[in-house]
Design a protein around this motif. Structure first.
Motif, PDB file in Angstrom:
ATOM      1  N   CYS A 140       0.824  -1.214   0.000  1.00  0.00           N
ATOM      2  CA  CYS A 140       0.000   0.000   0.000  1.00  0.00           C
ATOM      3  C   CYS A 140       0.856   1.261   0.000  1.00  0.00           C
ATOM      4  O   CYS A 140       0.443   2.319  -0.507  1.00  0.00           O
ATOM      5  CB  CYS A 140      -0.935  -0.012   1.214  1.00  0.00           C
ATOM      6  SG  CYS A 140      -2.217  -1.276   1.093  1.00  0.00           S
ATOM      7  N   LEU A 194      -4.439   0.143  -4.995  1.00  0.00           N
ATOM      8  CA  LEU A 194      -4.892  -0.147  -3.632  1.00  0.00           C
ATOM      9  C   LEU A 194      -5.970  -1.221  -3.641  1.00  0.00           C
ATOM     10  O   LEU A 194      -5.920  -2.189  -2.861  1.00  0.00           O
ATOM     11  CB  LEU A 194      -5.444   1.121  -2.968  1.00  0.00           C
ATOM     12  CG  LEU A 194      -4.448   2.127  -2.416  1.00  0.00           C
ATOM     13  CD1 LEU A 194      -5.175   3.343  -1.858  1.00  0.00           C
ATOM     14  CD2 LEU A 194      -3.600   1.496  -1.323  1.00  0.00           C
ATOM     15  N   SER A 224      -4.508  -4.645  -4.583  1.00  0.00           N
ATOM     16  CA  SER A 224      -3.763  -5.277  -3.486  1.00  0.00           C
ATOM     17  C   SER A 224      -4.712  -5.791  -2.408  1.00  0.00           C
ATOM     18  O   SER A 224      -4.515  -6.880  -1.844  1.00  0.00           O
ATOM     19  CB  SER A 224      -2.783  -4.271  -2.855  1.00  0.00           C
ATOM     20  OG  SER A 224      -1.835  -3.843  -3.804  1.00  0.00           O
ATOM     21  N   VAL A 257      -7.813   0.040   3.981  1.00  0.00           N
ATOM     22  CA  VAL A 257      -6.667   0.944   3.977  1.00  0.00           C
ATOM     23  C   VAL A 257      -7.181   2.313   4.366  1.00  0.00           C
ATOM     24  O   VAL A 257      -8.164   2.814   3.798  1.00  0.00           O
ATOM     25  CB  VAL A 257      -5.995   0.996   2.592  1.00  0.00           C
ATOM     26  CG1 VAL A 257      -4.778   1.908   2.638  1.00  0.00           C
ATOM     27  CG2 VAL A 257      -5.596  -0.393   2.122  1.00  0.00           C
ATOM     28  N   SER A 290      -9.549   2.440   0.837  1.00  0.00           N
ATOM     29  CA  SER A 290     -10.015   1.214   0.195  1.00  0.00           C
ATOM     30  C   SER A 290     -10.589   0.316   1.276  1.00  0.00           C
ATOM     31  O   SER A 290     -10.115   0.337   2.421  1.00  0.00           O
ATOM     32  CB  SER A 290      -8.867   0.495  -0.535  1.00  0.00           C
ATOM     33  OG  SER A 290      -9.334  -0.671  -1.183  1.00  0.00           O
ATOM     34  N   VAL A 341      -3.116   0.149   7.476  1.00  0.00           N
ATOM     35  CA  VAL A 341      -3.849  -0.967   6.877  1.00  0.00           C
ATOM     36  C   VAL A 341      -4.415  -1.826   7.998  1.00  0.00           C
ATOM     37  O   VAL A 341      -3.804  -1.972   9.055  1.00  0.00           O
ATOM     38  CB  VAL A 341      -2.948  -1.818   5.956  1.00  0.00           C
ATOM     39  CG1 VAL A 341      -2.444  -1.000   4.807  1.00  0.00           C
ATOM     40  CG2 VAL A 341      -1.794  -2.445   6.726  1.00  0.00           C
TER      41      VAL A 341
END
Length: 608
Positions: free
Chosen positions: A66, A79, A82, A97, A106, A162
């Motif tokens: 990230c 983002l 992932s 995130v 995200s 995260v």
């Protein structure tokens, strides 16, 4: 002629579920089963912990991924990509995130993107400077969740956070295959271990059937039955010992028959209830007084168990038959349908140090027991009935005093006075409860154990140190000498309470200043002696005979001006005597007093 039982009479040991072989096999199998299940459980837990540690590695890797999508410019596509790749990993149920302000960049639930994370877990995650593992209960599904967060750092600057979440159910689902494998291996191990144990125990215990057969013959009256076993191992030694015991029992039986007639006439004439029983509990003689007290009007009982069972005290028969002392005091109490209390002694009869039987002599003490029960019940009832409202009163007063801003000075002072008086009343109630708990001496010594004298003394002095400080009392004792004392065999709580009562009395009834109290512990005449001396005014000679009675205090009138109920010394007396010890005191006018009690040392105590 002796009847020898050899190995042709062996029965299959495992055929009977009551056999030693079966019980040993069952015990060993349960032990093996427990060990294997414990190891399997530990392996399950270790596997779960390994997966959780793996989650931390994933979270750290996700944070680094990230970081590249956030700096130098936020790349939403990268983002989301992932995050979706992370969600494909086993056990993960959500991921997110956040930027440095706690807003979702995200999320596994797209509708949350752009919103601020207002959850308690999210706030803690944003504020944490390192990896953080939290647990919480989701209000939507009432399940426990694990939340793992890692800061996204750009040098010393925090660019975001995260978060990934998983549940215990998701972990177990991810590890279901490994757990099935572990379960299969454990089941196979249990099957092999139990099978091997059964075979091994059956082989070892096979010769014991011979002993059981010979014992059964003796039990049927064939006192000449013997075991023939020629091995040189422990079983052969046991067989030889069994044969020796059978020889001695035959001789003892002859002696009993000879002595039975000698005692019969005298035995039947006594006014006390009397039972003469064999070592195994079979009754040889029972006099008319015993039959009447035990409720046998037609035919007398055959065994000690059935005799005492008629008054619901059959459990006491086992204690009599296993007693090791020469004479033991006995008390049998039947509560229903009406109270019956019998008190007496059990005399262990031996010939040439061989046990031949027991002589039980007792009389009716029902009226005395009723009086004692009424007194004990009254004390306990009053104490318990006072304890609950006291606890409520003290609790509410403490709650009120906990908000001083809502009270004026008069209310504070009044509540403090009420609380102090309530605490004093609670102290008296606790004294009553402690005293009622030792009214039955048998219950006092029920939980006897080896006790360290210095440990008990130090605990009492430490717990009373605020009281000594408040009363400005000086305590003198020699801890080094106390630590050299051997242990005592006693109920520790009662001994500590007895010492606490003596120390408290030495301060409470001493009006002088400074108050000096001396504690001595020593071994005298084979017993531990604990004595407490003070520098008070002493005890008038006319008061000494009454000091150890209940509710007695040295005052002209019982006005309650001296804190307490007059139960302290009575408590000490009951505790000491229930341990086969004693109490005593010495005093001189204006020269102080010394109170003491003694306890048996561990080496001299009866361990039965």
């Amino acid at each position: 002629m002796n009847l020898f039982i050899n190995d042709f009479c062996i029965i299959t040991p495992m055929r009977n579920i009551h056999s030693v072989a079966f019980k040993l096999s069952l015990l060993a199998s349960l032990l093996v089963l427990g060990v294997i299940l414990f190891m399997a459980r530990m392996l399950f837990n270790e596997t779960e912990q390994t997966l959780i540690a793996e989650m931390e590695v994933r979270a750290d890797f996700f944070a680094r991924s990230c970081r590249e999508a956030i700096f130098p410019k936020i790349n939403s596509f990268q983002l989301h990509f992932s995050l979706n790749e992370l969600l494909k990993e086993k056990a993960i149920v959500y991921a997110a995130v956040l930027d440095s302000n706690g807003k979702f960049l995200s999320h596994s639930i797209p509708s949350h993107i752009g919103e601020a994370d207002t959850s308690t877990e999210g706030k803690k995650a944003v504020l944490s400077a390192k990896m953080l593992l939290q647990t919480y209960i989701n209000t939507l599904d009432s399940r426990e969740y694990f939340d793992l967060s890692v800061p996204v750092m750009l040098g010393a600057h925090r660019a975001g956070t995260v978060r990934l979440g998983f549940t215990r159910e998701s972990i177990r689902q991810a590890l279901s295959k490994q757990k099935r494998q572990i379960t299969a291996i454990a089941a196979a191990a249990i099957f092999l271990a139990v099978g091997g144990t059964v075979l091994l125990v059956g082989w070892i215990t096979k010769p014991l059937a011979l002993l059981a057969k010979a014992a059964a013959e003796i039990g049927r009256g064939n006192l000449q039955a013997r075991v023939k076993w020629d091995s040189k191992d422990e079983i052969g030694l046991l067989a030889g010992t069994f044969n020796d015991m059978a020889e001695k029992n035959a001789r003892l039986f002859g002696l009993l028959n000879e002595e039975k007639e000698k005692f019969r006439t005298v035995f039947l004439e006594t006014h006390e209830g009397a039972i003469l029983a064999e070592a195994g509990g079979d009754i040889i003689l029972i006099n008319p007084s015993a039959s009447r007290l035990l409720g046998f009007s037609d035919s007398p009982p055959k065994t000690l168990v059935s005799a005492l069972g008629n008054i619901q005290c059959e459990a006491y028969a086992g204690r009599i038959l296993t007693q090791t002392e020469r004479v033991v005091k006995c008390e049998f109490v039947r509560e229903k349908p009406r109270l019956l209390a019998l008190s007496g002694t059990s005399d262990r009869l031996t010939v040439d140090d061989h046990l031949v039987g027991f002589l039980l002599v007792f009389h009716d003490v029902t009226q005395e027991k009723r009086k004692e029960e009424l007194e004990r019940g009254f004390l306990s009832l009053v104490s318990h009935k006072l304890r609950t409202p006291l606890a409520v009163t003290i609790g509410f007063i403490e709650l009120m005093l906990g908000k001083p801003e809502e009270l004026n000075d008069f209310q504070k002072k009044s509540l403090a006075t009420i609380l102090r008086k309530s605490e004093n009343l609670k102290y008296l109630v606790n004294k009553l409860l402690a005293f009622s708990s030792v009214q039955d001496p048998e219950k006092v010594i029920m939980n006897r154990e080896s006790c360290s004298v210095p440990d008990m003394v130090e605990e009492v002095l430490k717990s009373m140190s605020p009281y000594f400080l408040e009363k400005k009392a000086e305590i003198e004792w020699d801890p080094a000498a106390c630590r050299l004392l051997p242990p005592v065999y006693a109920a520790a709580w009662s001994v500590k309470e007895a010492l606490r009562n003596l120390m408290e009395n030495a301060v409470k009834f001493n009006p002088g200043e400074p108050r000096k109290v001396t504690l001595r512990t020593e071994v005298r005449d084979g017993q531990l002696r604990i004595e407490v001396s003070d520098n008070g005014p002493g005890v008038p000679p006319e008061e000494e005979p009454n000091l150890f009675q209940k509710f007695h205090q040295i005052e002209n009138d019982f006005t309650g001006q001296i804190e307490g109920l007059g139960l302290g010394l009575a408590f000490v007396k009951i505790v000491a005597e229930s341990h086969s010890g004693a109490v005593g005191m010495t005093s001189k006018k204006d020269g102080g007093s010394t109170f003491f009690f003694t306890l048996p040392l561990k080496d001299n105590a009866n361990l039965s």
